[in-house]
Each structure stands twice: as C-alpha cells, then as structure tokens.
Design a protein around this motif. Structure first.
Motif, PDB file in Angstrom:
ATOM      1  N   ALA A  46       1.171  -1.164  -0.006  1.00  7.65           N
ATOM      2  CA  ALA A  46       0.270  -0.076  -0.192  1.00  7.65           C
ATOM      3  C   ALA A  46       0.813   1.409   0.035  1.00  7.65           C
ATOM      4  CB  ALA A  46      -0.737  -0.179   1.328  1.00  7.65           C
ATOM      5  N   VAL A  47       0.751   1.658  -1.298  1.00  7.90           N
ATOM      6  CA  VAL A  47       1.051   3.292  -1.005  1.00  7.90           C
ATOM      7  C   VAL A  47       1.035   4.183  -0.375  1.00  7.90           C
ATOM      8  CG1 VAL A  47       2.750   4.729  -2.802  1.00  7.90           C
ATOM      9  CG2 VAL A  47       2.144   2.931  -3.063  1.00  7.90           C
ATOM     10  N   GLY A  48       1.192   5.462   0.201  1.00  2.00           N
ATOM     11  CA  GLY A  48       0.962   6.001   1.451  1.00  2.00           C
ATOM     12  C   GLY A  48       1.981   7.498   1.246  1.00  2.00           C
ATOM     13  N   ALA A  49       1.883   8.690   1.599  1.00  2.00           N
ATOM     14  CA  ALA A  49       2.362  10.117   2.284  1.00  2.00           C
ATOM     15  C   ALA A  49       2.014  10.324   3.189  1.00  2.00           C
ATOM     16  CB  ALA A  49       2.288  10.872   0.557  1.00  2.00           C
ATOM     17  N   TYR A  50       2.719  11.229   4.130  1.00  2.00           N
ATOM     18  CA  TYR A  50       1.838  11.900   4.849  1.00  2.00           C
ATOM     19  C   TYR A  50       1.685  13.214   3.932  1.00  2.00           C
ATOM     20  CZ  TYR A  50       1.572  15.241   8.829  1.00  2.00           C
ATOM     21  OH  TYR A  50       0.610  16.136   9.902  1.00  2.00           O
ATOM     22  N   LEU A  51       0.824  14.028   3.934  1.00  2.00           N
ATOM     23  CA  LEU A  51       0.728  15.283   3.840  1.00  2.00           C
ATOM     24  C   LEU A  51       0.033  15.954   4.468  1.00  2.00           C
ATOM     25  CD1 LEU A  51      -1.115  13.292   0.858  1.00  2.00           C
ATOM     26  CD2 LEU A  51       0.965  14.064   0.374  1.00  2.00           C
ATOM     27  N   HIS A  52       0.146  15.979   5.604  1.00  2.00           N
ATOM     28  CA  HIS A  52      -1.016  16.830   6.775  1.00  2.00           C
ATOM     29  C   HIS A  52      -1.629  15.806   7.471  1.00  2.00           C
ATOM     30  CE1 HIS A  52      -3.898  19.751   9.006  1.00  2.00           C
ATOM     31  NE2 HIS A  52      -2.368  20.848   8.379  1.00  2.00           N
ATOM     32  N   TYR A  53      -1.471  16.047   9.326  1.00  2.00           N
ATOM     33  CA  TYR A  53      -1.656  16.144  10.064  1.00  2.00           C
ATOM     34  C   TYR A  53      -3.941  15.591  10.055  1.00  2.00           C
ATOM     35  CZ  TYR A  53      -2.400  20.196  13.089  1.00  2.00           C
ATOM     36  OH  TYR A  53      -3.155  21.776  13.256  1.00  2.00           O
ATOM     37  N   GLY A  54      -4.083  16.866   9.720  1.00  2.00           N
ATOM     38  CA  GLY A  54      -5.689  17.160   9.672  1.00  2.00           C
ATOM     39  C   GLY A  54      -7.020  16.665   7.978  1.00  2.00           C
ATOM     40  N   SER A  55      -7.002  16.880   8.158  1.00  2.00           N
ATOM     41  CA  SER A  55      -8.678  16.767   7.144  1.00  2.00           C
ATOM     42  C   SER A  55      -7.874  17.630   6.299  1.00  2.00           C
ATOM     43  CB  SER A  55     -10.127  17.531   7.411  1.00  2.00           C
ATOM     44  OG  SER A  55     -10.725  17.049   8.074  1.00  2.00           O
ATOM     45  N   PRO A  56      -7.225  18.595   5.281  1.00  2.00           N
ATOM     46  CA  PRO A  56      -6.336  18.792   4.567  1.00  2.00           C
ATOM     47  C   PRO A  56      -5.685  17.958   3.945  1.00  2.00           C
ATOM     48  CG  PRO A  56      -6.260  20.831   5.965  1.00  2.00           C
ATOM     49  CD  PRO A  56      -6.803  19.573   6.707  1.00  2.00           C
ATOM     50  N   GLY A  57      -5.387  16.731   5.056  1.00  2.00           N
ATOM     51  CA  GLY A  57      -4.285  15.759   4.602  1.00  2.00           C
ATOM     52  C   GLY A  57      -5.319  14.674   3.644  1.00  2.00           C
ATOM     53  N   VAL A  58      -6.624  14.554   4.161  1.00  2.00           N
ATOM     54  CA  VAL A  58      -6.853  13.784   3.094  1.00  2.00           C
ATOM     55  C   VAL A  58      -7.864  14.696   1.305  1.00  2.00           C
ATOM     56  CG1 VAL A  58      -9.819  12.902   3.112  1.00  2.00           C
ATOM     57  CG2 VAL A  58      -8.761  13.034   4.646  1.00  2.00           C
ATOM     58  N   GLU A  59      -7.141  15.701   1.124  1.00  2.00           N
ATOM     59  CA  GLU A  59      -7.781  16.587   0.405  1.00  2.00           C
ATOM     60  C   GLU A  59      -6.866  16.350  -0.287  1.00  2.00           C
ATOM     61  OE1 GLU A  59      -9.004  19.804   2.325  1.00  2.00           O
ATOM     62  OE2 GLU A  59     -10.806  19.664   2.787  1.00  2.00           O
ATOM     63  N   THR A  78      -2.176   9.166   9.300  1.00  2.00           N
ATOM     64  CA  THR A  78      -1.953  10.807  10.147  1.00  2.00           C
ATOM     65  C   THR A  78      -1.430  10.393  12.050  1.00  2.00           C
ATOM     66  OG1 THR A  78      -3.348  12.981  10.815  1.00  2.00           O
ATOM     67  CG2 THR A  78      -3.583  10.457  10.781  1.00  2.00           C
ATOM     68  N   TYR A  79      -1.052  11.416  11.960  1.00  2.00           N
ATOM     69  CA  TYR A  79      -1.991  10.996  13.592  1.00  2.00           C
ATOM     70  C   TYR A  79      -1.832  12.285  14.844  1.00  2.00           C
ATOM     71  CZ  TYR A  79       3.434  11.003  11.430  1.00  2.00           C
ATOM     72  OH  TYR A  79       4.776  10.418  10.806  1.00  2.00           O
ATOM     73  N   LEU A  80      -2.149  11.614  15.598  1.00  2.00           N
ATOM     74  CA  LEU A  80      -2.998  11.879  16.229  1.00  2.00           C
ATOM     75  C   LEU A  80      -2.174  13.274  17.386  1.00  2.00           C
ATOM     76  CD1 LEU A  80      -5.085   8.833  18.581  1.00  2.00           C
ATOM     77  CD2 LEU A  80      -5.906  11.181  17.055  1.00  2.00           C
ATOM     78  N   PRO A  81      -1.865  14.384  17.904  1.00  2.00           N
ATOM     79  CA  PRO A  81      -1.844  14.913  19.109  1.00  2.00           C
ATOM     80  C   PRO A  81      -1.385  14.831  20.044  1.00  2.00           C
ATOM     81  CG  PRO A  81      -3.471  16.212  18.384  1.00  2.00           C
ATOM     82  CD  PRO A  81      -3.181  14.465  17.571  1.00  2.00           C
ATOM     83  N   GLY A  82       0.052  15.244  20.699  1.00  2.00           N
ATOM     84  CA  GLY A  82       0.549  13.794  21.593  1.00  2.00           C
ATOM     85  C   GLY A  82       0.097  15.130  23.025  1.00  2.00           C
ATOM     86  N   GLU A  89      -6.956  10.514  23.374  1.00  2.00           N
ATOM     87  CA  GLU A  89      -8.114   9.524  23.414  1.00  2.00           C
ATOM     88  C   GLU A  89      -8.855   9.149  21.453  1.00  2.00           C
ATOM     89  OE1 GLU A  89     -10.687  10.789  26.411  1.00  2.00           O
ATOM     90  OE2 GLU A  89      -8.539   9.726  27.848  1.00  2.00           O
ATOM     91  N   GLY A  90      -8.337  10.498  20.484  1.00  2.00           N
ATOM     92  CA  GLY A  90      -9.475  10.760  19.724  1.00  2.00           C
ATOM     93  C   GLY A  90     -10.209  11.838  18.789  1.00  2.00           C
ATOM     94  N   ALA A  91      -9.874  12.757  19.665  1.00  2.00           N
ATOM     95  CA  ALA A  91     -10.458  13.682  20.121  1.00  2.00           C
ATOM     96  C   ALA A  91     -10.693  14.657  18.632  1.00  2.00           C
ATOM     97  CB  ALA A  91     -10.868  14.880  20.715  1.00  2.00           C
ATOM     98  N   PRO A  92     -10.128  15.194  18.242  1.00  2.00           N
ATOM     99  CA  PRO A  92      -9.866  15.950  16.831  1.00  2.00           C
ATOM    100  C   PRO A  92     -11.039  15.461  15.813  1.00  2.00           C
ATOM    101  CG  PRO A  92      -7.520  14.580  17.102  1.00  2.00           C
ATOM    102  CD  PRO A  92      -8.203  14.331  18.042  1.00  2.00           C
ATOM    103  N   ASP A  93     -11.472  16.640  14.999  1.00  3.13           N
ATOM    104  CA  ASP A  93     -12.186  15.423  14.087  1.00  3.13           C
ATOM    105  C   ASP A  93     -12.130  15.435  12.982  1.00  3.13           C
ATOM    106  OD1 ASP A  93     -14.806  17.029  16.792  1.00  3.13           O
ATOM    107  OD2 ASP A  93     -14.444  19.324  14.882  1.00  3.13           O
ATOM    108  N   SER A  94     -10.894  15.773  12.883  1.00  6.19           N
ATOM    109  CA  SER A  94     -10.236  15.239  11.967  1.00  6.19           C
ATOM    110  C   SER A  94     -10.035  14.018  10.899  1.00  6.19           C
ATOM    111  CB  SER A  94      -9.036  15.736  11.191  1.00  6.19           C
ATOM    112  OG  SER A  94      -8.120  15.016  12.425  1.00  6.19           O
ATOM    113  N   LEU A  95     -10.496  12.985  12.362  1.00  4.86           N
ATOM    114  CA  LEU A  95     -10.614  11.409  12.166  1.00  4.86           C
ATOM    115  C   LEU A  95     -12.023  11.251  11.838  1.00  4.86           C
ATOM    116  CD1 LEU A  95      -9.947   9.253  16.302  1.00  4.86           C
ATOM    117  CD2 LEU A  95      -8.610   9.730  13.834  1.00  4.86           C
ATOM    118  N   ARG A  96     -12.673  11.967  11.465  1.00  4.79           N
ATOM    119  CA  ARG A  96     -14.143  11.601  10.827  1.00  4.79           C
ATOM    120  C   ARG A  96     -13.504  11.608   9.613  1.00  4.79           C
ATOM    121  NH1 ARG A  96     -18.360  11.526  14.190  1.00  4.79           N
ATOM    122  NH2 ARG A  96     -18.220  12.295  16.165  1.00  4.79           N
TER     123      ARG A  96
END
Length: 341
Positions: A46-59, A78-82, A89-96
């Motif tokens: 599976a090819v991937g790339a880290y492009l942004h930690y939030g929703s812009p990464g998906v776009e 992506t990454y969860l903020p530490g 616990e997964g609070a960032p909305d970008s997880l959706r």
C-alpha cells in the motif's frame, strides 16, 4: 519527526531499472500462505504519503494521486496530537474525515500514529519519563486507550493500523523507551491489552523505531510477538548512514529490521521515510524505492513536506522526478512489470 515539522506541511540509472522490475515482480507475487488473506489489501504494498495531520491531508491524497498519473494511494497516514490525553483519546474532528476516506473503499488502509503519553514533545526529563512509564505499566492510563479504541470502532475503522509510541528508541518524545525499557515494554502491553478489550476491534499494532541505534537499541524495547503485528521503521536520508548501503548494513538498520521481522514472522512497514540531511538525493530515492519493492512492506508512507518531500516541497527536483517516474501509473501502464494491476 516532530509535530511542529508536520504542521509546516500545510506545505545509478541501472538501479532504477532494477527497482522497477523488482516492483512489478514483487508486488504481483502472492504473500506467503501464513500471511495471505485473499484480499488485495494484503497482497500488495500500500502506497501512502503523510500530507497533513488533519482533514487537508485527506483532500491532498486525491491531488497526489492525480500527480502520479492515477496511482492509488491506499495508505492514509496521520497522527494524533500528543499534547493532551483528550487528543490521544481521538478528540480531533479530522478523524471522522479520515474514517470516511478509509471506508469509501474496502482495500484502503488507515494508519494512525498514537502517542503513549501526553506532553509528548515537551522536553520532559528522563527521571519524569521513567515515572510516567511506570505509572502506565501499572494500568493507570488504560482508560485513555480504551476510549480511543471505542471511538475508532464507532467511526467504522476497527482495522486501523496503530503505530504506537513511534521512534521510541530516540531521545525526544516523552514516550521514549530509554529511561525504563522493561516498564516501557510492560506499558506497551497494557495499552494493546486495553484496546483489544473493545468489542469489534481488529487493530494491528506497528512497532516502528528510528533506523539505527539512536538512544537505545530498538530490540531492547520490543514488547513481544503477541502484542506486535508489524515491524516498522522510520528511515530518513541522514546519518548514521551517509550512503544507502550504510543505512542498510549499519547496526539496527534496514537489513536488521527485515531479518528481525522474518525471525518473528511479521510484516514490515515504513511509516515515515524521505530525504533529509543529504539534500536532493536521487540516488537515495532510487535505492529506497528499490528496497521497498524488493522487501514488500505492508505499506510505506513518504513524509511529504520540506525538507523530506517530493510533491509539496520544490527543493528536491531530481528526487521528485525519480519518485514520480517510479510510482506513476502513466509511466508504468504499458510495462509488463507494472506496480499495480
């Protein structure tokens, strides 16, 4: 690499030929019977790339795929903020948003880096890190990871690849292993056990140290085959290892990762890789891509912001050309050694 750096993302010929041949042959080869599940997601890299930690990464995934002539990016990373337990616990909305991307196609893979402790980039001293690790090993943070697991299952991504406590062999993160390796391993085991108690989960846990010895030999942090599913490695073009051959053969380098994973009957991965201290280095890019094609990790994800990247970063034009030629669907469409069917 640091979260601060990730935020900035909101921004020799023969080797290539051999690499392309290897990519086509290797990626088309079925996995050994003990690993095969019959699904495309398990039989190809599976090819991937880290492009942004939030929703812009998906776009940006779709944009990068278009730039590669239609090559599918099946690993969303992506990454969860530490910074706080709530974010771990997964609070960032970008997880959706990431969950919607993952569930849109059955052959996609969601890769999530999960910190093991809050204040993960706060420069916490070793003595305090050791105390926190011991606290975790006693189970006092279990609830945070159970909440994360429940959230991921509820979002429809119970098969998330969890890159837990990445680069644990380094000097920087609060979740580093060196201050207390034995309790660090116990703490990892507690986290995995806590997340596996959640009904419906099918998580895979990726143990991903930095390449090389760093602050501690990463083998001293390995928590056990029953709580690790993938042996990853974050590997950038930097010392130790001035040449790619040195990066392969150095103690605790790329070859040792492959050998260790084989001995423990695990798949490998490269959650983070890219250019760094040696600048625009097309030879490194050719060699790393050929290595990936030969050794067939479950997934790989280039870190695509400056100085590491090739698409969102314009300071590495020669390496960019190699990456694009190697992975482009258009380049490979009429070749008998295609990267993808």
């Amino acid at each position: 690499m640091s979260r601060q750096g990730r935020r900035r993302a909101v921004a020799r010929t023969s080797i290539l030929a051999v690499g392309l041949l290897l990519a086509g042959c290797v990626l088309a080869t079925p996995v050994p019977p003990r690993q095969a599940s019959g699904s495309r997601a398990e039989t190809e890299v599976a090819v991937g790339a880290y492009l942004h930690y939030g929703s812009p990464g998906v776009e940006r995934m779709q944009e990068l795929s278009h730039w590669l002539g239609g090559t599918e990016l099946r690993a969303g990373h992506t990454y969860l903020p530490g910074d706080t337990w709530a974010n771990i616990e997964g609070a960032p909305d970008s997880l959706r948003t990431w969950a919607r991307w993952r569930t849109a196609r059955p052959d996609r893979m969601f890769v999530l880096n999960v910190p093991m402790l809050e204040r993960n980039e706060a420069g916490v001293p070793d003595a305090r890190v050791a105390e926190l690790i011991r606290t975790g090993a006693r189970g006092q943070y279990d609830q945070h990871f159970q909440r994360l697991a429940k959230r991921l299952v509820a979002l429809g991504v119970p098969d998330t690849v969890v890159v837990l406590g990445w680069e644990m062999n380094g000097f920087n993160y609060t979740h580093r292993c060196r201050p207390d390796p034995e309790n660090w391993k116990r703490y990892w085991r507690r986290i995995v056990a806590a997340m596996r108690t959640v009904k419906g989960q099918r998580f895979r846990f990726d143990f991903a140290p930095n390449r090389g010895g760093d602050a501690i030999a990463w083998t001293k942090c390995y928590p056990g085959d029953d709580v690790v599913d993938i042996i990853g490695m974050d590997s950038y073009d930097q010392p130790p290892g001035h040449s790619f051959d040195e990066q392969v053969t150095q103690p605790y380098g790329l070859q040792q990762q492959v050998d260790f994973a084989k001995a423990h009957r695990k798949r490998i991965s490269y959650p983070e890789w890219g250019l760094f201290r040696n600048g625009d280095n097309p030879e490194y890019m050719r060699d790393m891509l050929a290595w990936i094609a030969e050794h067939r990790p479950l997934y790989h994800s280039i870190t695509d912001y400056c100085p590491h990247g090739v698409w969102q970063c314009d300071q590495n034009p020669r390496s960019t050309q190699v990456f694009r030629e190697f992975l482009s669907a258009e380049q490979d469409r009429h070749s008998p050694f295609r990267l993808r069917p």
